[in-house]
Design a protein around this motif. Structure first.
Motif, PDB file in Angstrom:
ATOM      1  N   ARG A  98      23.545  53.272  23.261  1.00  0.00           N
ATOM      2  CA  ARG A  98      24.755  52.455  23.194  1.00  0.00           C
ATOM      3  C   ARG A  98      24.457  51.011  23.589  1.00  0.00           C
ATOM      4  O   ARG A  98      23.611  50.762  24.455  1.00  0.00           O
ATOM      5  CB  ARG A  98      25.833  53.032  24.118  1.00  0.00           C
ATOM      6  CG  ARG A  98      26.350  54.388  23.645  1.00  0.00           C
ATOM      7  CD  ARG A  98      27.358  54.981  24.600  1.00  0.00           C
ATOM      8  NE  ARG A  98      28.027  56.134  23.995  1.00  0.00           N
ATOM      9  CZ  ARG A  98      29.313  56.417  24.145  1.00  0.00           C
ATOM     10  NH1 ARG A  98      30.081  55.635  24.905  1.00  0.00           N
ATOM     11  NH2 ARG A  98      29.842  57.472  23.561  1.00  0.00           N
ATOM     12  N   ILE A  99      25.185  50.094  22.969  1.00  0.00           N
ATOM     13  CA  ILE A  99      25.065  48.675  23.272  1.00  0.00           C
ATOM     14  C   ILE A  99      26.445  48.110  23.593  1.00  0.00           C
ATOM     15  O   ILE A  99      27.430  48.434  22.916  1.00  0.00           O
ATOM     16  CB  ILE A  99      24.413  47.892  22.105  1.00  0.00           C
ATOM     17  CG1 ILE A  99      24.274  46.399  22.454  1.00  0.00           C
ATOM     18  CG2 ILE A  99      25.162  48.085  20.798  1.00  0.00           C
ATOM     19  CD1 ILE A  99      23.457  45.610  21.446  1.00  0.00           C
ATOM     20  N   VAL A 100      26.521  47.297  24.643  1.00  0.00           N
ATOM     21  CA  VAL A 100      27.742  46.607  25.030  1.00  0.00           C
ATOM     22  C   VAL A 100      27.433  45.119  25.081  1.00  0.00           C
ATOM     23  O   VAL A 100      26.456  44.707  25.716  1.00  0.00           O
ATOM     24  CB  VAL A 100      28.250  47.082  26.408  1.00  0.00           C
ATOM     25  CG1 VAL A 100      29.451  46.247  26.856  1.00  0.00           C
ATOM     26  CG2 VAL A 100      28.623  48.560  26.355  1.00  0.00           C
TER      27      VAL A 100
ATOM     28  N   PHE B  15      27.649  44.285  14.076  1.00  0.00           N
ATOM     29  CA  PHE B  15      28.190  45.629  14.289  1.00  0.00           C
ATOM     30  C   PHE B  15      28.858  46.149  13.017  1.00  0.00           C
ATOM     31  O   PHE B  15      28.728  47.331  12.675  1.00  0.00           O
ATOM     32  CB  PHE B  15      29.191  45.621  15.442  1.00  0.00           C
ATOM     33  CG  PHE B  15      28.567  45.574  16.818  1.00  0.00           C
ATOM     34  CD1 PHE B  15      27.216  45.315  16.986  1.00  0.00           C
ATOM     35  CD2 PHE B  15      29.338  45.809  17.939  1.00  0.00           C
ATOM     36  CE1 PHE B  15      26.642  45.277  18.249  1.00  0.00           C
ATOM     37  CE2 PHE B  15      28.777  45.791  19.211  1.00  0.00           C
ATOM     38  CZ  PHE B  15      27.432  45.522  19.361  1.00  0.00           C
ATOM     39  N   ALA B  16      29.572  45.279  12.322  1.00  0.00           N
ATOM     40  CA  ALA B  16      30.285  45.706  11.115  1.00  0.00           C
ATOM     41  C   ALA B  16      29.322  46.166  10.025  1.00  0.00           C
ATOM     42  O   ALA B  16      29.590  47.150   9.322  1.00  0.00           O
ATOM     43  CB  ALA B  16      31.166  44.569  10.596  1.00  0.00           C
ATOM     44  N   VAL B  17      28.199  45.471   9.891  1.00  0.00           N
ATOM     45  CA  VAL B  17      27.209  45.859   8.876  1.00  0.00           C
ATOM     46  C   VAL B  17      26.678  47.260   9.162  1.00  0.00           C
ATOM     47  O   VAL B  17      26.556  48.096   8.266  1.00  0.00           O
ATOM     48  CB  VAL B  17      26.055  44.833   8.830  1.00  0.00           C
ATOM     49  CG1 VAL B  17      24.890  45.373   8.000  1.00  0.00           C
ATOM     50  CG2 VAL B  17      26.538  43.519   8.242  1.00  0.00           C
TER      51      VAL B  17
ATOM     52  N   LEU C 100      31.341  52.284  15.958  1.00  0.00           N
ATOM     53  CA  LEU C 100      32.012  51.331  16.831  1.00  0.00           C
ATOM     54  C   LEU C 100      32.739  52.079  17.942  1.00  0.00           C
ATOM     55  O   LEU C 100      33.479  53.027  17.680  1.00  0.00           O
ATOM     56  CB  LEU C 100      32.991  50.478  16.029  1.00  0.00           C
ATOM     57  CG  LEU C 100      32.391  49.656  14.873  1.00  0.00           C
ATOM     58  CD1 LEU C 100      33.462  48.800  14.217  1.00  0.00           C
ATOM     59  CD2 LEU C 100      31.233  48.798  15.355  1.00  0.00           C
ATOM     60  N   LEU C 101      32.545  51.630  19.171  1.00  0.00           N
ATOM     61  CA  LEU C 101      33.164  52.278  20.332  1.00  0.00           C
ATOM     62  C   LEU C 101      34.389  51.524  20.837  1.00  0.00           C
ATOM     63  O   LEU C 101      35.083  52.008  21.737  1.00  0.00           O
ATOM     64  CB  LEU C 101      32.138  52.399  21.466  1.00  0.00           C
ATOM     65  CG  LEU C 101      30.874  53.197  21.136  1.00  0.00           C
ATOM     66  CD1 LEU C 101      29.898  53.145  22.302  1.00  0.00           C
ATOM     67  CD2 LEU C 101      31.216  54.642  20.786  1.00  0.00           C
ATOM     68  N   THR C 102      34.640  50.362  20.280  1.00  0.00           N
ATOM     69  CA  THR C 102      35.821  49.582  20.641  1.00  0.00           C
ATOM     70  C   THR C 102      36.576  49.220  19.374  1.00  0.00           C
ATOM     71  O   THR C 102      35.974  49.028  18.317  1.00  0.00           O
ATOM     72  CB  THR C 102      35.430  48.286  21.387  1.00  0.00           C
ATOM     73  OG1 THR C 102      34.466  47.563  20.594  1.00  0.00           O
ATOM     74  CG2 THR C 102      34.828  48.601  22.745  1.00  0.00           C
ATOM     75  N   ARG C 103      37.885  49.129  19.493  1.00  0.00           N
ATOM     76  CA  ARG C 103      38.701  48.682  18.362  1.00  0.00           C
ATOM     77  C   ARG C 103      38.842  47.167  18.480  1.00  0.00           C
ATOM     78  O   ARG C 103      39.610  46.666  19.294  1.00  0.00           O
ATOM     79  CB  ARG C 103      40.068  49.354  18.386  1.00  0.00           C
ATOM     80  CG  ARG C 103      40.001  50.862  18.224  1.00  0.00           C
ATOM     81  CD  ARG C 103      41.383  51.460  18.059  1.00  0.00           C
ATOM     82  NE  ARG C 103      42.043  50.994  16.846  1.00  0.00           N
ATOM     83  CZ  ARG C 103      43.249  51.380  16.451  1.00  0.00           C
ATOM     84  NH1 ARG C 103      43.934  52.238  17.178  1.00  0.00           N
ATOM     85  NH2 ARG C 103      43.773  50.896  15.346  1.00  0.00           N
ATOM     86  N   GLY C 104      38.086  46.467  17.672  1.00  0.00           N
ATOM     87  CA  GLY C 104      38.054  45.025  17.805  1.00  0.00           C
ATOM     88  C   GLY C 104      37.368  44.635  19.097  1.00  0.00           C
ATOM     89  O   GLY C 104      36.540  45.371  19.638  1.00  0.00           O
ATOM     90  N   ALA C 105      37.730  43.478  19.613  1.00  0.00           N
ATOM     91  CA  ALA C 105      37.170  43.008  20.879  1.00  0.00           C
ATOM     92  C   ALA C 105      38.144  43.326  22.011  1.00  0.00           C
ATOM     93  O   ALA C 105      39.319  42.963  21.934  1.00  0.00           O
ATOM     94  CB  ALA C 105      36.903  41.506  20.806  1.00  0.00           C
ATOM     95  N   GLU C 106      37.673  44.006  23.041  1.00  0.00           N
ATOM     96  CA  GLU C 106      38.510  44.311  24.195  1.00  0.00           C
ATOM     97  C   GLU C 106      38.550  43.128  25.154  1.00  0.00           C
ATOM     98  O   GLU C 106      37.572  42.386  25.292  1.00  0.00           O
ATOM     99  CB  GLU C 106      37.995  45.551  24.915  1.00  0.00           C
ATOM    100  CG  GLU C 106      38.112  46.816  24.081  1.00  0.00           C
ATOM    101  CD  GLU C 106      37.752  48.073  24.855  1.00  0.00           C
ATOM    102  OE1 GLU C 106      37.865  49.162  24.283  1.00  0.00           O
ATOM    103  OE2 GLU C 106      37.368  47.955  26.042  1.00  0.00           O
TER     104      GLU C 106
ATOM    105  N   ARG D 142      32.584  44.036  23.001  1.00  0.00           N
ATOM    106  CA  ARG D 142      32.405  44.932  21.858  1.00  0.00           C
ATOM    107  C   ARG D 142      31.284  45.914  22.191  1.00  0.00           C
ATOM    108  O   ARG D 142      30.323  45.562  22.879  1.00  0.00           O
ATOM    109  CB  ARG D 142      32.045  44.154  20.582  1.00  0.00           C
ATOM    110  CG  ARG D 142      33.156  43.241  20.088  1.00  0.00           C
ATOM    111  CD  ARG D 142      32.770  42.521  18.803  1.00  0.00           C
ATOM    112  NE  ARG D 142      33.779  41.543  18.420  1.00  0.00           N
ATOM    113  CZ  ARG D 142      34.830  41.796  17.648  1.00  0.00           C
ATOM    114  NH1 ARG D 142      34.984  43.026  17.146  1.00  0.00           N
ATOM    115  NH2 ARG D 142      35.703  40.864  17.355  1.00  0.00           N
ATOM    116  N   ALA D 143      31.405  47.139  21.683  1.00  0.00           N
ATOM    117  CA  ALA D 143      30.403  48.167  21.967  1.00  0.00           C
ATOM    118  C   ALA D 143      30.196  49.042  20.733  1.00  0.00           C
ATOM    119  O   ALA D 143      31.103  49.219  19.916  1.00  0.00           O
ATOM    120  CB  ALA D 143      30.835  49.028  23.149  1.00  0.00           C
TER     121      ALA D 143
END
Length: 342
Positions: A260-262, A278-280, A303-309, A328-329
């Motif tokens: 995982r990356i944050v 991340f989107a790619v 993606l572990l987040t919905r958009g940017a938290e 983002r994660a």
């Protein structure tokens, strides 16, 4: 704990990598959220997590304390930050390896350490509280200081050198692109005019010049009018966006499947770049008319987040410097072609 040296030429980007002071130490931004997101990948013995922007070691200390089976590789370009974080992380012994490097050197650092893949990567971009609060670094526009802004003061050009040597066109470009400054041309013209009288050396003179170059109506909102110019100079001096553009694919290549990356960024240019990478990785790349999607076209990131938290209201109440943070994660879900070659 071990430490090794490496040449550095560019650094992280961002509106700031702020940490709120509580006594003699600093509490990192969105700490619990980072631990929650990285945790599932760090529970097994032998897990390696990279803190790519070590700073004062707050995130790293929490990671090592929370996940006793994990090993940490901490990277920072600032020798002063490395010295302080080494003291903070000393109780963890050889579970922490600290390296003097820029965070776009993650693949090279891991190769030197004999680490093939890692289970976690944390990037907390921008300027640390230590850098903001030390007047002689020149990052803060709220106090008069030498115009340096180098994250590694042992190399590279200073902000003063940029102001005193760049052409009008180059100055206007970096102010417009990196600072998103509407009045970049006017500020650049004023800099060239004033540096003929006397070279720029300290921040107070630049703050006054920027204020006088911006129409009064535009100064009434948005905080200190110099903040965009200071952001632009810092990004230019440290090559921040170019480093981030190399660092994100390098970090993704280093992740093992399940890793995982944050990433926390503090201004829109950085967040946009992270979002694009991340989107790619999270999209299906097959032509739309294929009845069955081959594995090589399936997403390799989740993606572990919905958009940017964003930071919570409670955290913002305790730490005003956390306000610009955007987190983002993502998780690597399968092997794929190296991102840097894609």
């Amino acid at each position: 704990m071990t430490s090794s040296g490496s040449s550095t030429s560019s650094g992280a980007g961002g509106e700031g990598r702020p940490e709120a002071a509580e006594g003699p130490r600093h509490v990192p931004v969105m700490l619990q959220r980072c631990l929650d997101l990285l945790g599932p990948a760090l529970a097994e013995p032998g897990a390696v997590v990279v803190d790519a922007t070590l700073g004062l070691g707050g995130h790293s200390e929490a990671l090592l304390s929370t996940f006793p089976a994990a090993r940490l590789v901490g990277i920072d370009r600032d020798p002063a930050a490395l010295k302080l974080s080494a003291e903070r992380l000393a109780p963890f012994g050889d579970r922490a390896t600290l390296v003097h490097a820029v965070y776009d050197e993650i693949p090279e650092v891991l190769a030197r350490l004999g680490i093939a893949r890692v289970q976690g990567v944390l990037m907390d971009l921008g300027v640390s509280s230590m850098q903001l609060d030390e007047a002689d670094r020149g990052f803060a526009y709220a106090q008069d200081a030498p115009l340096d802004m180098r994250m590694d003061q042992t190399r590279g050009i200073s902000a003063a050198e940029v102001l005193n040597t760049y052409s009008h066109g180059d100055l206007a470009r970096i102010l417009k692109v990196y600072g998103e400054e509407r009045f970049a041309g006017k500020i650049a013209s004023a800099v060239l005019r004033e540096r003929e009288k006397e070279p720029f050396t300290t921040s107070a003179r630049l703050v006054e010049l920027v204020r006088n170059s911006i129409p009064a109506a535009a100064r009434r909102t948005g905080g200190n009018p110099a903040k965009r110019t200071f952001q632009a100079l810092r990004i230019e001096v440290n090559g921040e966006l170019a480093v981030l553009d190399r660092a994100v694919p390098g970090a993704l290549d280093a992740l093992a499947v399940g890793g995982r990356i944050v990433v926390m960024s503090y201004q829109s240019l950085e967040d946009r770049l992270v979002k694009q990478y991340f989107a790619v990785g999270a999209r299906n790349s097959a032509p739309p008319d294929l009845p069955v999607v081959p594995e090589e076209h399936m997403p390799w990131l989740k993606l572990l987040t919905r958009g940017a938290e964003l930071p919570s209201e409670e955290e913002l109440a305790e730490n005003r410097r956390a306000a610009p943070a955007r987190l983002r994660a993502a998780q690597r879900v399968r092997e794929t072609q190296r991102v840097r070659e894609a």
